[in-house]
Design an enzyme around this catalytic site. Structure first.
Site, PDB file in Angstrom:
ATOM      1  N   GLU A   1       3.506   1.686  -3.843  1.00  0.00           N
ATOM      2  CA  GLU A   1       4.136   0.361  -3.915  1.00  0.00           C
ATOM      3  C   GLU A   1       3.389  -0.517  -2.921  1.00  0.00           C
ATOM      4  O   GLU A   1       3.658  -0.469  -1.719  1.00  0.00           O
ATOM      5  CB  GLU A   1       5.623   0.474  -3.550  1.00  0.00           C
ATOM      6  CG  GLU A   1       6.440   1.304  -4.527  1.00  0.00           C
ATOM      7  CD  GLU A   1       6.806   0.550  -5.803  1.00  0.00           C
ATOM      8  OE1 GLU A   1       6.786  -0.693  -5.777  1.00  0.00           O
ATOM      9  OE2 GLU A   1       7.096   1.198  -6.811  1.00  0.00           O
TER      10      GLU A   1
ATOM     11  N   VAL B   1      -3.919   1.886   3.607  1.00  0.00           N
ATOM     12  CA  VAL B   1      -3.237   3.167   3.828  1.00  0.00           C
ATOM     13  C   VAL B   1      -2.922   3.825   2.479  1.00  0.00           C
ATOM     14  O   VAL B   1      -2.957   5.053   2.360  1.00  0.00           O
ATOM     15  CB  VAL B   1      -1.974   2.988   4.705  1.00  0.00           C
ATOM     16  CG1 VAL B   1      -1.233   4.305   4.869  1.00  0.00           C
ATOM     17  CG2 VAL B   1      -2.359   2.434   6.078  1.00  0.00           C
ATOM     18  N   GLY B   2      -2.688   3.013   1.456  1.00  0.00           N
ATOM     19  CA  GLY B   2      -2.468   3.549   0.105  1.00  0.00           C
ATOM     20  C   GLY B   2      -3.632   4.449  -0.322  1.00  0.00           C
ATOM     21  O   GLY B   2      -3.428   5.520  -0.900  1.00  0.00           O
TER      22      GLY B   2
ATOM     23  N   GLY C   1       3.521   0.177   1.216  1.00  0.00           N
ATOM     24  CA  GLY C   1       2.801  -0.429   2.333  1.00  0.00           C
ATOM     25  C   GLY C   1       1.515  -1.065   1.862  1.00  0.00           C
ATOM     26  O   GLY C   1       1.402  -1.460   0.695  1.00  0.00           O
ATOM     27  N   ASN C   2       0.537  -1.137   2.751  1.00  0.00           N
ATOM     28  CA  ASN C   2      -0.699  -1.849   2.381  1.00  0.00           C
ATOM     29  C   ASN C   2      -1.683  -0.930   1.650  1.00  0.00           C
ATOM     30  O   ASN C   2      -1.603   0.294   1.722  1.00  0.00           O
ATOM     31  CB  ASN C   2      -1.325  -2.474   3.632  1.00  0.00           C
ATOM     32  CG  ASN C   2      -1.862  -1.431   4.587  1.00  0.00           C
ATOM     33  OD1 ASN C   2      -2.894  -0.826   4.343  1.00  0.00           O
ATOM     34  ND2 ASN C   2      -1.138  -1.187   5.675  1.00  0.00           N
TER      35      ASN C   2
ATOM     36  N   CYS D   1       7.163  -8.412   0.351  1.00  0.00           N
ATOM     37  CA  CYS D   1       6.010  -8.072  -0.505  1.00  0.00           C
ATOM     38  C   CYS D   1       5.972  -8.928  -1.761  1.00  0.00           C
ATOM     39  O   CYS D   1       4.896  -9.179  -2.294  1.00  0.00           O
ATOM     40  CB  CYS D   1       6.044  -6.600  -0.865  1.00  0.00           C
ATOM     41  SG  CYS D   1       7.573  -6.109  -1.653  1.00  0.00           S
TER      42      CYS D   1
HETATM   43  P1  NAD Z   1       3.355  -0.183   7.946  1.00  0.00           P
HETATM   44  O1  NAD Z   1       2.338  -0.563   8.958  1.00  0.00           O
HETATM   45  O2  NAD Z   1       4.738   0.085   8.398  1.00  0.00           O
HETATM   46  O3  NAD Z   1       2.775   1.088   7.192  1.00  0.00           O
HETATM   47  C1  NAD Z   1       3.513   1.744   6.184  1.00  0.00           C
HETATM   48  C2  NAD Z   1       3.603   3.227   6.507  1.00  0.00           C
HETATM   49  O4  NAD Z   1       2.292   3.775   6.532  1.00  0.00           O
HETATM   50  C3  NAD Z   1       4.246   3.529   7.865  1.00  0.00           C
HETATM   51  O5  NAD Z   1       5.241   4.493   7.688  1.00  0.00           O
HETATM   52  C4  NAD Z   1       3.095   4.001   8.706  1.00  0.00           C
HETATM   53  O6  NAD Z   1       3.477   4.978   9.642  1.00  0.00           O
HETATM   54  C5  NAD Z   1       2.131   4.581   7.704  1.00  0.00           C
HETATM   55  N1  NAD Z   1       0.741   4.493   8.156  1.00  0.00           N
HETATM   56  C6  NAD Z   1       0.162   3.443   8.788  1.00  0.00           C
HETATM   57  N2  NAD Z   1      -1.139   3.703   9.030  1.00  0.00           N
HETATM   58  C7  NAD Z   1      -1.377   4.957   8.540  1.00  0.00           C
HETATM   59  C8  NAD Z   1      -2.548   5.799   8.489  1.00  0.00           C
HETATM   60  N3  NAD Z   1      -3.706   5.407   8.979  1.00  0.00           N
HETATM   61  N4  NAD Z   1      -2.419   7.008   7.901  1.00  0.00           N
HETATM   62  C9  NAD Z   1      -1.239   7.401   7.394  1.00  0.00           C
HETATM   63  N5  NAD Z   1      -0.120   6.641   7.423  1.00  0.00           N
HETATM   64  C10 NAD Z   1      -0.175   5.454   7.985  1.00  0.00           C
HETATM   65  O7  NAD Z   1       3.511  -1.267   6.805  1.00  0.00           O
HETATM   66  P2  NAD Z   1       2.433  -2.277   6.221  1.00  0.00           P
HETATM   67  O8  NAD Z   1       1.387  -1.521   5.476  1.00  0.00           O
HETATM   68  O9  NAD Z   1       2.034  -3.265   7.245  1.00  0.00           O
HETATM   69  O10 NAD Z   1       3.377  -3.020   5.166  1.00  0.00           O
HETATM   70  C11 NAD Z   1       3.051  -4.240   4.666  1.00  0.00           C
HETATM   71  C12 NAD Z   1       2.387  -4.107   3.316  1.00  0.00           C
HETATM   72  O11 NAD Z   1       3.234  -3.409   2.451  1.00  0.00           O
HETATM   73  C13 NAD Z   1       2.112  -5.442   2.648  1.00  0.00           C
HETATM   74  O12 NAD Z   1       0.883  -5.381   1.982  1.00  0.00           O
HETATM   75  C14 NAD Z   1       3.241  -5.530   1.629  1.00  0.00           C
HETATM   76  O13 NAD Z   1       2.967  -6.352   0.534  1.00  0.00           O
HETATM   77  C15 NAD Z   1       3.412  -4.118   1.247  1.00  0.00           C
HETATM   78  N6  NAD Z   1       4.752  -3.897   0.763  1.00  0.00           N
HETATM   79  C16 NAD Z   1       4.918  -3.543  -0.520  1.00  0.00           C
HETATM   80  C17 NAD Z   1       6.189  -3.363  -1.011  1.00  0.00           C
HETATM   81  C18 NAD Z   1       6.448  -2.946  -2.425  1.00  0.00           C
HETATM   82  O14 NAD Z   1       7.579  -2.608  -2.700  1.00  0.00           O
HETATM   83  N7  NAD Z   1       5.467  -2.973  -3.308  1.00  0.00           N
HETATM   84  C19 NAD Z   1       7.286  -3.557  -0.163  1.00  0.00           C
HETATM   85  C20 NAD Z   1       7.057  -3.904   1.148  1.00  0.00           C
HETATM   86  C21 NAD Z   1       5.793  -4.070   1.610  1.00  0.00           C
END
Ligand code: NAD
Length: 467
Positions: free
Chosen positions: A218, A200-201, A196-197, A252
């Site tokens: 990731e 949150v990472g 994800g982003n 991504c």
């Molecule tokens: P998202 O909003 O679905 O969040 C990802 C997960 O984090 C979800 O399961 C969500 O419940 C959890 N989450 C959200 N906020 C949280 C918090 N405050 N505390 C704990 N958990 C929380 O997805 P996103 O982040 O919008 O995804 C898009 C991002 O992910 C982009 O930056 C994209 O580049 C990246 N991405 C990376 C890959 C990769 O393989 N490297 C693949 C897809 C997406």
């Protein structure tokens, strides 16, 4: 499909405890037991293909071709590869021992980590939840799966289907949003795999630090595409347009922006326009091969990027339709380096094109920014390609194409720096969810006294000689 109820937050500690008991009981110790679960996952994807395609269509208007190739099919290939190679991956790896350690033998024994947490995003909601699970199960771990609440139909499908196919003592789905993920992160896991982003990472990594839990992150970022003057422009434009507008740009590893040699800028613009027209016709809104933005919040964010300007013209696309979350394939020309669209990862169907004087300027541009998840270089010269690969850093590179590097089973997939840490797919997935345990075996005879006190000078001399 309706939203399935999230398990109550209070039940999360019990779910994790149950998975730990199953792990401790050795339910996935044998290769057979791991293969059994992988085959069940394979069956689920085959038998439930229609249900999963429908869920992804509901969440993202994902065309079946994209949903199959980049999600269901990709996970099936991962499973097939794991089933074929699991014996070899699990086998202890013999390593040489130096003379001073002889007689003796040494080996690396892969062991599972324990109970792992897999947190997935919404953009490839099947692939990004299940491809890590393949590595986790292959390596013998029990797992909690947390699908994204932003793709609710797919999350509900996973919550319904996974218990029908996989042993609930080994794999559990926890649906929900921030509250549920926060509750999960309060538990002690043996590994956390987050996609994800980066914001949150950081939350995930902070929570993991409390228990010294290792993480795989990731993440994303702005993945550049460099187009050299000697590139095959028509092919380049088609591949860029495909990689960018696939899943309406919500990928991504989509080419986030293009750095094109100024001498071929106009030619590239014309070719991009033709490619978009060939792919989606006069009216992309009526094309069944073009997806939708996941929700209004993201649609507003993308539209605001377009409104903020910082570019000369819109070659194609522009504004869409909020009610249907449609945003057309959009190509921007004459984009300034400080335009809003260049500040953050776009994650939508907007392709900014910036002209550069030469490859070295493109390399400097990339190196002045965060390390990207993917880097694309289009050129017919091996020297140019090698120069770009050597002088830049990225999670992965694809030469003369886009996105495809992700599908090569034995290429580790992951970021570097701001685009993430750790990797998976194929053997890399097995390794991510394993500990490579070092084992030295010594016979009891002979038992020379050289290491033992009293440390006579002859012993010291001998040790110095052999080390
Ligand atoms: P998202 O909003 O679905 O969040 C990802 C997960 O984090 C979800 O399961 C969500 O419940 C959890 N989450 C959200 N906020 C949280 C918090 N405050 N505390 C704990 N958990 C929380 O997805 P996103 O982040 O919008 O995804 C898009 C991002 O992910 C982009 O930056 C994209 O580049 C990246 N991405 C990376 C890959 C990769 O393989 N490297 C693949 C897809 C997406």
């Amino acid at each position: 499909m309706t939203d399935s109820p999230a398990p109550a937050v209070e039940s999360i500690p019990f779910i994790v405890e149950l998975l730990r008991e199953s792990y401790d009981a050795g339910r996935l110790r044998t290769i057979d037991s791991r293969q059994g679960q992988l085959r069940q996952l394979q069956r689920m994807l085959i038998e439930q293909e229609e249900a999963l395609l429908a869920a992804m269509a509901a969440d993202l208007a994902k065309p079946p071709m994209e949903a199959y190739a980049a999600e269901i099919g990709l996970v099936l290939s991962e499973i097939k590869h794991a089933l074929k190679n699991l014996d070899a991956w699990c086998a202890p790896e013999r390593v040489k021992v130096q003379i001073s350690f002889k007689p003796g033998s040494a080996e690396i024994v892969p062991e599972p980590l324990g109970v792992v947490l897999i947190i997935a995003p919404w953009n490839y909601p099947t692939q990004l939840l299940l491809a890590p699970l393949v590595g986790a199960l292959a390596a013998g771990n029990t797992a909690v799966l947390k699908p994204s609440e932003v793709a609710p139909a797919t999350a509900a499908a996973m919550a319904k289907l996974i218990p029908q196919y996989l042993d609930e003592r080994l794999v559990r789905v926890v649906t929900g949003g921030v509250e549920e993920t926060t509750a999960l992160l309060a538990e002690k896991f043996d590994h956390i795999f987050y996609t994800g982003n980066g914001t949150v990472g950081r939350i995930v990594m902070t929570a993991a630090a409390k228990n010294l839990t290792a993480v795989t992150l990731e993440l994303g970022g702005k993945s550049p595409a460099i187009v050299a003057a000697d590139a095959d422009i028509d092919v380049t434009a088609r591949r860029l347009a495909w990689g960018k507008f696939l899943n309406a740009g919500q990928t991504c590893v989509a080419p986030d922006y293009v750095l094109v040699d100024a001498t071929v800028e106009d030619k590239l613009m014309g070719a991009l326009l033709r490619a978009v027209h060939d792919f989606y016709g006069d009216d992309p809104k009526s094309s069944t091969d073009y997806g939708r933005i996941v929700n209004e919040r993201h649609w507003d964010r993308l539209t605001a990027l377009l409104d903020a300007g910082g570019y000369d013209s819109t070659v194609c696309g522009g504004h869409g339709d909020r009610a249907t979350k449609f945003l057309p394939p959009t190509v921007l020309a004459g984009v300034k380096a400080d335009a809003a669209v260049m500040h953050e990862e776009i994650f939508g169907p907007i392709l900014p094109v910036l002209a550069v004087d030469d490859i070295d300027e493109a390399i400097r541009f990339v190196n002045d920014r965060d390390k990207p998840l993917a880097l694309y270089v289009f050129s017919s010269s091996d020297d140019t390609v090698d120069r770009v690969i050597e002088r830049t850093s990225a999670g992965g590179v694809c030469v003369n194409h886009a996105v495809l590097q992700v599908g090569v089973g034995e290429l580790p997939f992951g970021g570097v720096g701001a685009s993430g840490m750790g990797s998976y797919h194929g053997k890399a997935g097995f390794d991510t969810f394993s500990h490579r345990k070092s084992v030295l075996r010594k016979p009891t005879k002979p038992d020379p006294s050289i290491l033992y006190p009293p440390y006579k000078s002859w012993k010291y001399r001998l040790v110095r000689r052999f080390m």
